[in-house]
Write an enzyme that holds these catalytic residues in place. Structure first.
Site, short mmCIF file in Angstrom:
data_model
loop_
_atom_site.label_atom_id
_atom_site.label_comp_id
_atom_site.label_asym_id
_atom_site.label_seq_id
_atom_site.Cartn_x
_atom_site.Cartn_y
_atom_site.Cartn_z
N ARG A 44 0.83 -1.38 0.12
CA ARG A 44 -0.03 -0.08 0.20
C ARG A 44 0.78 1.17 0.06
NH1 ARG A 44 -5.43 2.11 1.01
NH2 ARG A 44 -5.34 3.58 2.70
N HIS A 48 0.65 4.00 -2.83
CA HIS A 48 0.18 5.37 -2.53
C HIS A 48 1.37 6.50 -2.81
CE1 HIS A 48 -3.83 5.17 0.05
NE2 HIS A 48 -3.68 4.32 -0.95
N TRP A 187 -10.33 -8.65 2.65
CA TRP A 187 -11.14 -8.84 1.68
C TRP A 187 -11.34 -10.64 1.19
CZ3 TRP A 187 -8.22 -4.60 1.81
CH2 TRP A 187 -8.64 -3.20 1.46
FE1 DDH Z 1 -6.24 -0.18 -1.70
N1 DDH Z 1 -7.44 0.11 0.05
N2 DDH Z 1 -7.64 0.74 -2.76
N3 DDH Z 1 -5.52 -0.69 -3.34
N4 DDH Z 1 -5.16 -1.36 -0.43
C1 DDH Z 1 -7.15 -0.15 1.43
C2 DDH Z 1 -6.07 -1.21 1.60
C3 DDH Z 1 -5.25 -1.83 0.63
C4 DDH Z 1 -8.37 1.63 -2.17
C5 DDH Z 1 -8.88 1.80 -1.10
C6 DDH Z 1 -8.18 1.17 0.10
C7 DDH Z 1 -5.66 -0.26 -4.80
C8 DDH Z 1 -6.80 0.35 -4.84
C9 DDH Z 1 -7.55 0.96 -4.19
C10 DDH Z 1 -4.07 -2.12 -1.02
C11 DDH Z 1 -3.45 -1.94 -2.34
C12 DDH Z 1 -4.12 -1.43 -3.60
C13 DDH Z 1 -7.89 0.50 2.29
C14 DDH Z 1 -7.98 0.12 3.83
C15 DDH Z 1 -8.82 1.10 1.48
C16 DDH Z 1 -9.86 2.14 1.93
C17 DDH Z 1 -6.93 1.14 4.45
C18 DDH Z 1 -6.75 0.91 5.86
O1 DDH Z 1 -7.85 1.07 6.62
O2 DDH Z 1 -5.72 0.40 6.32
C19 DDH Z 1 -9.52 2.18 -3.49
C20 DDH Z 1 -10.67 3.00 -3.27
C21 DDH Z 1 -8.60 1.60 -4.61
C22 DDH Z 1 -9.34 1.81 -5.85
O3 DDH Z 1 -10.30 2.85 -6.23
C23 DDH Z 1 -8.97 1.25 -6.91
C24 DDH Z 1 -4.57 -0.60 -5.60
C25 DDH Z 1 -4.80 -0.44 -7.11
C26 DDH Z 1 -3.54 -1.54 -4.77
C27 DDH Z 1 -2.13 -1.89 -5.22
O4 DDH Z 1 -1.36 -2.31 -4.39
C28 DDH Z 1 -1.84 -2.10 -6.62
C29 DDH Z 1 -3.40 -3.12 -0.22
C30 DDH Z 1 -2.19 -3.90 -0.35
C31 DDH Z 1 -4.33 -2.88 1.15
C32 DDH Z 1 -4.07 -3.37 2.44
C33 DDH Z 1 -3.38 -2.58 3.50
C34 DDH Z 1 -3.22 -2.95 4.81
O5 DDH Z 1 -2.65 -2.56 5.67
O6 DDH Z 1 -3.32 -4.17 5.14
#
Ligand code: DDH
Length: 285
Positions: A44, A48, A187
């Site tokens: 993440r 980001h 998920w």
């Molecule tokens: Fe995500 N993401 N993401 N995400 N994401 C969250 C957690 C993680 C969105 C929202 C959230 C991608 C796309 C999107 C990961 C990877 C990727 C969380 C929760 C939210 C909310 C955060 C928290 O509470 O800790 C949204 C909206 C999108 C979208 O619109 C497509 C993408 C493209 C990636 C990537 O890596 C390519 C991962 C890994 C997490 C889990 C983090 C954790 O601490 O566990």
């Protein structure tokens, strides 16, 4: 022994592999975090850092590592990512020659590979930049929105429908934290292993609104232990998106191949590389 050219340390692939190995070692040593791994939060962080890219103005992206600074580090979307940055501090201390921006993306690659994901080719060349390069808030997706917003955000970075769906498979990993995003839960049933389960669950489970005081999210009807965000559900509401969800649900190899390509592209957005050559890291045993 370090390689020096004109007084400047020019690391070779083997040096970056050492950084990779250190991250892999720390992932094993710190298995008491969250679901047993810092892997998801490292992915993440890399996402980001990269996903702020704007193709039109060529601003944002992983070059710069500007999330180190308060304006960007404090953006709501980045809540909780200090855990990933702190995890990497000892790595930066041991290998001071690597930039934060190369380190964060390399850590994303290491985390994906160490969580049984595909190999992600990577190249160095990012430079850390000062606070004036921080991006404005609002460049990362808002989980409460749907198709139109997804396309607006990801087209801005230069991604098409297929790439949006392939990237979203990262949500096989990790979980939502109420004290970070306000959402809750994982998920998939294996949040520290990369699989195509995110797509399978989207297609095969019945999803309903979760009854709670928190933000609007979905839960699986049969176990009520998994979640989907409104943006996740948008991938099966939209015909074009759904065709790729179906494809990846049926074919893990196709998912891994497309995921590797699109993550490589994501981590390279906006970086003025001097080398065309990419390296592939050897996963730990
Ligand atoms: Fe995500 N993401 N993401 N995400 N994401 C969250 C957690 C993680 C969105 C929202 C959230 C991608 C796309 C999107 C990961 C990877 C990727 C969380 C929760 C939210 C909310 C955060 C928290 O509470 O800790 C949204 C909206 C999108 C979208 O619109 C497509 C993408 C493209 C990636 C990537 O890596 C390519 C991962 C890994 C997490 C889990 C983090 C954790 O601490 O566990």
């Amino acid at each position: 022994e370090q390689v020096k050219a004109a007084g400047v340390f020019t690391p070779k692939q083997e040096y970056y592999q050492k950084v990779y190995d250190k991250i892999a070692q720390l992932l094993v040593e710190h298995d008491n975090y969250d679901d047993g791994s810092y892997g998801p939060v490292l992915v993440r962080l890399a996402w980001h850092a990269s996903g702020t890219y704007d193709a039109e103005t060529k601003t944002g992206g992983s070059n710069g590592a500007t999330m180190r600074f308060p304006p960007e580090g404090d953006h709501g979307a980045n809540a909780g990512l200090h855990a990933a940055r702190d995890f990497l501090d000892p790595v930066k201390k041991e290998f001071p020659w690597i930039t934060y921006s190369d380190l964060w993306t390399l850590a994303g690659v290491a985390a994906i590979q160490e969580m049984q994901g595909p190999k992600i080719p990577w190249r160095p060349g990012r430079n850390d930049r000062d606070v004036s390069y921080c991006t404005p808030d609002g460049r990362l997706p808002d989980a409460s929105k749907e198709q139109k917003h997804l396309r607006a955000i990801f087209n801005r970075m230069g991604f098409n429908d297929q790439e949006i769906v392939a990237l979203s498979g990262a949500h096989a990993l990790g979980r939502c934290h109420t004290d970070r995003s306000g959402f809750s839960g994982p998920w998939t049933f294996s949040p520290t292993t990369l699989t195509n389960d995110y797509y399978k669950l989207l297609m095969e489970e019945k999803w309903a609104y979760k009854k709670w005081d928190g933000p609007k999210q979905f839960e699986d009807v049969s176990t009520k232990s998994l979640m989907m965000l409104p943006t996740d559900m948008a991938l099966i509401k939209d015909k074009s998106f759904k065709s790729y969800v179906e494809k990846y649900a049926k074919d893990n190899d196709a998912f891994f191949k497309d995921f590797s390509n699109v993550v490589m592209k994501l981590f390279e957005l906006g970086v003025p590389f001097e080398t065309e050559e990419r390296m592939t890291f050897k996963p730990s045993e």
